[in-house]
Design an enzyme around this catalytic site. Structure first.
Site, PDB file in Angstrom:
ATOM      1  N   GLN A  87       0.811  -1.221   0.000  1.00 52.54           N
ATOM      2  CA  GLN A  87       0.000   0.000   0.000  1.00 52.54           C
ATOM      3  C   GLN A  87       0.842   1.267   0.000  1.00 52.54           C
ATOM      4  OE1 GLN A  87      -2.670  -1.467   3.423  1.00 52.54           O
ATOM      5  NE2 GLN A  87      -4.024  -0.182   2.194  1.00 52.54           N
ATOM      6  N   CYS A  93     -10.699   0.359   3.548  1.00 52.76           N
ATOM      7  CA  CYS A  93      -9.280   0.165   3.236  1.00 52.76           C
ATOM      8  C   CYS A  93      -8.728   1.498   2.753  1.00 52.76           C
ATOM      9  CB  CYS A  93      -9.139  -0.888   2.141  1.00 52.76           C
ATOM     10  SG  CYS A  93      -7.435  -1.129   1.602  1.00 52.76           S
ATOM     11  N   LEU A  94      -7.540   1.851   3.243  1.00 50.62           N
ATOM     12  CA  LEU A  94      -6.947   3.128   2.833  1.00 50.62           C
ATOM     13  C   LEU A  94      -6.702   3.166   1.326  1.00 50.62           C
ATOM     14  CD1 LEU A  94      -4.384   3.827   5.709  1.00 50.62           C
ATOM     15  CD2 LEU A  94      -6.710   4.689   5.447  1.00 50.62           C
ATOM     16  N   HIS A 117      -7.233  -9.014   6.719  1.00 50.22           N
ATOM     17  CA  HIS A 117      -7.292  -7.995   5.669  1.00 50.22           C
ATOM     18  C   HIS A 117      -5.881  -7.640   5.178  1.00 50.22           C
ATOM     19  CE1 HIS A 117      -8.967  -4.047   4.005  1.00 50.22           C
ATOM     20  NE2 HIS A 117      -7.663  -3.846   3.981  1.00 50.22           N
ATOM     21  N   GLU A 118      -4.976  -7.382   6.127  1.00 49.53           N
ATOM     22  CA  GLU A 118      -3.621  -6.945   5.738  1.00 49.53           C
ATOM     23  C   GLU A 118      -2.833  -8.069   5.064  1.00 49.53           C
ATOM     24  OE1 GLU A 118      -3.312  -3.900   5.681  1.00 49.53           O
ATOM     25  OE2 GLU A 118      -4.909  -3.400   7.089  1.00 49.53           O
ATOM     26  N   HIS A 145      -3.618  -8.353   1.501  1.00 46.28           N
ATOM     27  CA  HIS A 145      -2.879  -7.384   0.673  1.00 46.28           C
ATOM     28  C   HIS A 145      -1.558  -7.980   0.172  1.00 46.28           C
ATOM     29  CE1 HIS A 145      -5.058  -3.607   0.644  1.00 46.28           C
ATOM     30  NE2 HIS A 145      -5.216  -3.603   1.951  1.00 46.28           N
TER      31      HIS A 145
HETATM   32 NI    NI Z   1      -6.479  -2.446   3.102  1.00 47.40          NI
END
Ligand code: NI
Length: 177
Positions: free
Chosen positions: A48, A91-92, A133-134, A137
């Protein structure tokens, strides 16, 4: 550090394992934590911020004044509950939307800390959801890939609307249905 926003193809890459104990990871983790807090996030994965390495930073203790992020190097879910729940996730990297995602209620995660020590952590609630979640990614999965097929279509529509209305990382409520 700028947050990489979907549909940037960086977010769909599978990340490489980190070299355990690599001193350079401390600086990366520190900068990632700074970016996470600056955007009011509870977790951030290295892709990210454009780094294709298996490292995540998590802090779901939103009530606490003290900033105490957990850094997980090469995290891996080694056990998880069959029992799951579906809840809206933001999510960012997908600003402006919240997407219902099914996650295990409990997980056990193995990882290395920044000094290269092997660790495990067990979590439930928001922490368990955030770890899942992470780690998604790191395997090139964003909210869209983690959602079920019906929710995915809705999320893609919502996201188009959110981007058109100028949603910024940290916002989850721009969706217009
Ligand atoms: Ni996220």
């Amino acid at each position: 550090m700028d947050i990489v926003v979907a549909p940037n193809p960086i977010l769909r890459q599978v990340c490489e394992p980190c070299e355990v104990g690599d001193k350079g990871l401390k600086k990366l983790a520190k900068e990632m934590a700074k970016a996470m807090y600056a955007n009011n996030g509870v977790g951030l994965a290295a892709p990210q911020v454009g780094v294709l390495k298996r490292l995540i930073v998590v802090d779901c203790d939103v009530e606490s004044e003290k900033k105490n992020p957990i850094v997980l190097v090469n995290p891996e879910i080694v056990e998880q509950s069959e029992e799951s729940s579906i809840e809206g996730e933001g999510c960012l990297s997908c600003p402006g939307i919240s997407v219902p995602i099914e996650r295990s209620l409990w997980v056990k995660v193995s990882f290395y800390d920044l000094d290269g020590n092997a660790c495990t952590v067990e979590a439930d609630g928001l922490w368990a959801r955030c770890f899942q979640h992470e780690i998604d990614h790191l395997d090139g999965k964003t909210l869209f890939e983690s959602a079920g097929p019906v929710d995915r279509l809705q999320a893609l529509q919502d996201y188009e609307t959110a981007l058109a209305s100028g949603a910024k990382p940290g916002e989850t409520d721009v969706r217009v249905r």
